[in-house]
Design a protein around this motif. Structure first.
Motif, PDB file in Angstrom:
ATOM      1  N   MET A   1      31.974  37.856  82.427  1.00  0.00           N
ATOM      2  CA  MET A   1      31.215  36.602  82.342  1.00  0.00           C
ATOM      3  C   MET A   1      30.950  36.192  80.893  1.00  0.00           C
ATOM      4  N   LEU A   2      30.757  37.182  80.000  1.00  0.00           N
ATOM      5  CA  LEU A   2      30.492  36.848  78.601  1.00  0.00           C
ATOM      6  C   LEU A   2      31.644  36.077  77.970  1.00  0.00           C
ATOM      7  N   LEU A   3      32.860  36.300  78.463  1.00  0.00           N
ATOM      8  CA  LEU A   3      34.009  35.595  77.894  1.00  0.00           C
ATOM      9  C   LEU A   3      33.922  34.087  78.113  1.00  0.00           C
ATOM     10  N   TRP A   4      33.182  33.658  79.121  1.00  0.00           N
ATOM     11  CA  TRP A   4      33.020  32.227  79.339  1.00  0.00           C
ATOM     12  C   TRP A   4      32.244  31.559  78.209  1.00  0.00           C
ATOM     13  N   LEU A   5      31.536  32.364  77.389  1.00  0.00           N
ATOM     14  CA  LEU A   5      30.842  31.803  76.226  1.00  0.00           C
ATOM     15  C   LEU A   5      31.832  31.245  75.205  1.00  0.00           C
ATOM     16  N   LEU A   6      33.095  31.637  75.341  1.00  0.00           N
ATOM     17  CA  LEU A   6      34.122  31.070  74.468  1.00  0.00           C
ATOM     18  C   LEU A   6      34.253  29.559  74.660  1.00  0.00           C
ATOM     19  N   VAL A   7      33.943  29.083  75.848  1.00  0.00           N
ATOM     20  CA  VAL A   7      34.105  27.651  76.133  1.00  0.00           C
ATOM     21  C   VAL A   7      33.122  26.808  75.319  1.00  0.00           C
ATOM     22  N   PRO A   8      31.799  27.092  75.377  1.00  0.00           N
ATOM     23  CA  PRO A   8      30.906  26.306  74.508  1.00  0.00           C
ATOM     24  C   PRO A   8      31.158  26.540  73.016  1.00  0.00           C
ATOM     25  N   PHE A   9      31.550  27.767  72.645  1.00  0.00           N
ATOM     26  CA  PHE A   9      31.907  28.031  71.246  1.00  0.00           C
ATOM     27  C   PHE A   9      33.058  27.123  70.822  1.00  0.00           C
ATOM     28  N   ALA A  10      34.069  27.005  71.668  1.00  0.00           N
ATOM     29  CA  ALA A  10      35.232  26.168  71.354  1.00  0.00           C
ATOM     30  C   ALA A  10      34.829  24.706  71.236  1.00  0.00           C
ATOM     31  N   TYR A  11      33.956  24.250  72.136  1.00  0.00           N
ATOM     32  CA  TYR A  11      33.506  22.857  72.075  1.00  0.00           C
ATOM     33  C   TYR A  11      32.770  22.588  70.765  1.00  0.00           C
ATOM     34  N   LEU A  12      31.882  23.491  70.368  1.00  0.00           N
ATOM     35  CA  LEU A  12      31.115  23.297  69.133  1.00  0.00           C
ATOM     36  C   LEU A  12      32.021  23.337  67.901  1.00  0.00           C
ATOM     37  N   LEU A  13      32.984  24.247  67.902  1.00  0.00           N
ATOM     38  CA  LEU A  13      33.932  24.292  66.792  1.00  0.00           C
ATOM     39  C   LEU A  13      34.765  23.014  66.756  1.00  0.00           C
ATOM     40  N   GLY A  14      35.187  22.559  67.921  1.00  0.00           N
ATOM     41  CA  GLY A  14      35.950  21.315  67.997  1.00  0.00           C
ATOM     42  C   GLY A  14      35.162  20.104  67.533  1.00  0.00           C
ATOM     43  N   SER A  15      33.836  20.188  67.633  1.00  0.00           N
ATOM     44  CA  SER A  15      32.977  19.067  67.246  1.00  0.00           C
ATOM     45  C   SER A  15      32.831  18.904  65.739  1.00  0.00           C
ATOM     46  N   ILE A  16      33.295  19.876  64.965  1.00  0.00           N
ATOM     47  CA  ILE A  16      33.242  19.758  63.510  1.00  0.00           C
ATOM     48  C   ILE A  16      34.375  18.837  63.060  1.00  0.00           C
ATOM     49  N   SER A  17      34.033  17.753  62.372  1.00  0.00           N
ATOM     50  CA  SER A  17      35.038  16.765  61.974  1.00  0.00           C
ATOM     51  C   SER A  17      35.645  17.098  60.619  1.00  0.00           C
ATOM     52  N   ALA A  76      41.105  37.538  77.551  1.00  0.00           N
ATOM     53  CA  ALA A  76      40.589  36.636  78.581  1.00  0.00           C
ATOM     54  C   ALA A  76      41.722  36.248  79.518  1.00  0.00           C
ATOM     55  N   ASP A  77      41.368  35.947  80.774  1.00  0.00           N
ATOM     56  CA  ASP A  77      42.412  35.527  81.710  1.00  0.00           C
ATOM     57  C   ASP A  77      42.816  34.082  81.425  1.00  0.00           C
ATOM     58  N   ASP A  78      43.886  33.644  82.086  1.00  0.00           N
ATOM     59  CA  ASP A  78      44.442  32.308  81.819  1.00  0.00           C
ATOM     60  C   ASP A  78      43.437  31.188  82.057  1.00  0.00           C
ATOM     61  N   MET A  79      42.554  31.359  83.028  1.00  0.00           N
ATOM     62  CA  MET A  79      41.563  30.319  83.320  1.00  0.00           C
ATOM     63  C   MET A  79      40.631  30.115  82.124  1.00  0.00           C
ATOM     64  N   ILE A  80      40.162  31.211  81.537  1.00  0.00           N
ATOM     65  CA  ILE A  80      39.263  31.108  80.381  1.00  0.00           C
ATOM     66  C   ILE A  80      40.018  30.597  79.161  1.00  0.00           C
ATOM     67  N   VAL A  81      41.223  31.086  78.962  1.00  0.00           N
ATOM     68  CA  VAL A  81      42.041  30.610  77.832  1.00  0.00           C
ATOM     69  C   VAL A  81      42.261  29.099  77.937  1.00  0.00           C
ATOM     70  N   ALA A  82      42.617  28.633  79.123  1.00  0.00           N
ATOM     71  CA  ALA A  82      42.866  27.203  79.330  1.00  0.00           C
ATOM     72  C   ALA A  82      41.598  26.387  79.110  1.00  0.00           C
ATOM     73  N   ALA A  83      40.475  26.854  79.661  1.00  0.00           N
ATOM     74  CA  ALA A  83      39.204  26.140  79.518  1.00  0.00           C
ATOM     75  C   ALA A  83      38.756  26.121  78.057  1.00  0.00           C
ATOM     76  N   THR A  84      38.995  27.213  77.343  1.00  0.00           N
ATOM     77  CA  THR A  84      38.628  27.292  75.927  1.00  0.00           C
ATOM     78  C   THR A  84      39.410  26.266  75.114  1.00  0.00           C
ATOM     79  N   GLY A  85      40.716  26.190  75.343  1.00  0.00           N
ATOM     80  CA  GLY A  85      41.526  25.220  74.623  1.00  0.00           C
ATOM     81  C   GLY A  85      41.118  23.791  74.917  1.00  0.00           C
ATOM     82  N   LEU A  86      40.886  23.505  76.179  1.00  0.00           N
ATOM     83  CA  LEU A  86      40.485  22.148  76.562  1.00  0.00           C
ATOM     84  C   LEU A  86      39.127  21.796  75.965  1.00  0.00           C
TER      85      LEU A  86
END
Length: 194
Positions: A1-17, A76-86
């Protein structure tokens, strides 16, 4: 479950312009207020030249690539990898740090695709380069590459989550380029180097 924290981390990193940070560092006009008013590498190229544009491109691609590579490194499994990238890509389009008004996502999507699969990313990049070389129109190159990305994704990864993420990425890229498509239809889209 902790790996799902990659998703908000990715969003915040993506938010840096990258475009805004590079423009401030080079004392350039705010890319959201000048040129095409898009905080991306193509607009920074027009406003500040190649060096600023290359740094913007690298920053935008990096914030797509780093979270996906991190997900892979943590097995991470493919679902988390895909969600992280998106999530990284969506962060660029709708950044929390800049009033949810971001760029069109071409460089960030490239970083995400390279993270998913080097072959997938290179296929999209070669498509962009080929169309840009033939027609000298950045937006047309991005649109064609976006349309082909889901096909490349399935061919190179055979992963349902990654292919679905690439479909979402393509739809969002096309949506962000809707005004470019209208200008292309009217023959009014600016060419590279102009």
């Amino acid at each position: 479950m902790l790996l799902w924290l990659l998703v908000p981390f990715a969003y915040l990193l993506g938010s840096i312009s990258s475009a805004i940070l590079v423009s401030r560092a080079f004392a350039l006009p705010d890319p959201r207020q000048q040129g095409s008013k898009n905080p991306g590498a193509t607009n920074v190229l027009r406003l500040g030249g190649r060096k600023a544009a290359i740094l913007t491109l690298a920053g935008d691609a990096g914030k797509g690539l780093i979270p996906v590579l991190t997900a892979h490194a943590l097995h991470a499994d493919d679902m988390i990898v895909a969600a992280t990238g998106l999530a990284a890509f969506i962060g660029h389009l709708y950044p929390v740090f800049f009033g949810f008004k971001g760029g069109k996502g071409v460089a960030t999507s490239l970083g995400v695709l390279l993270g998913f699969s080097w072959a997938l990313g290179l296929s999209a990049l070669l498509t962009w380069i080929t169309v840009a070389a033939l027609f000298r129109i950045s937006s047309l190159a991005a649109i064609v590459a976006a349309l082909l990305t889901p096909v490349f994704a399935w061919h190179w990864t055979a992963s349902v989550p990654v292919t679905l993420a690439c479909n979402g990425l393509a739809v969002l890229l096309l949506w962000r380029h809707r005004e470019n498509m209208q200008r292309l239809a009217r023959g009014e889209e600016k060419k590279l180097g102009r």
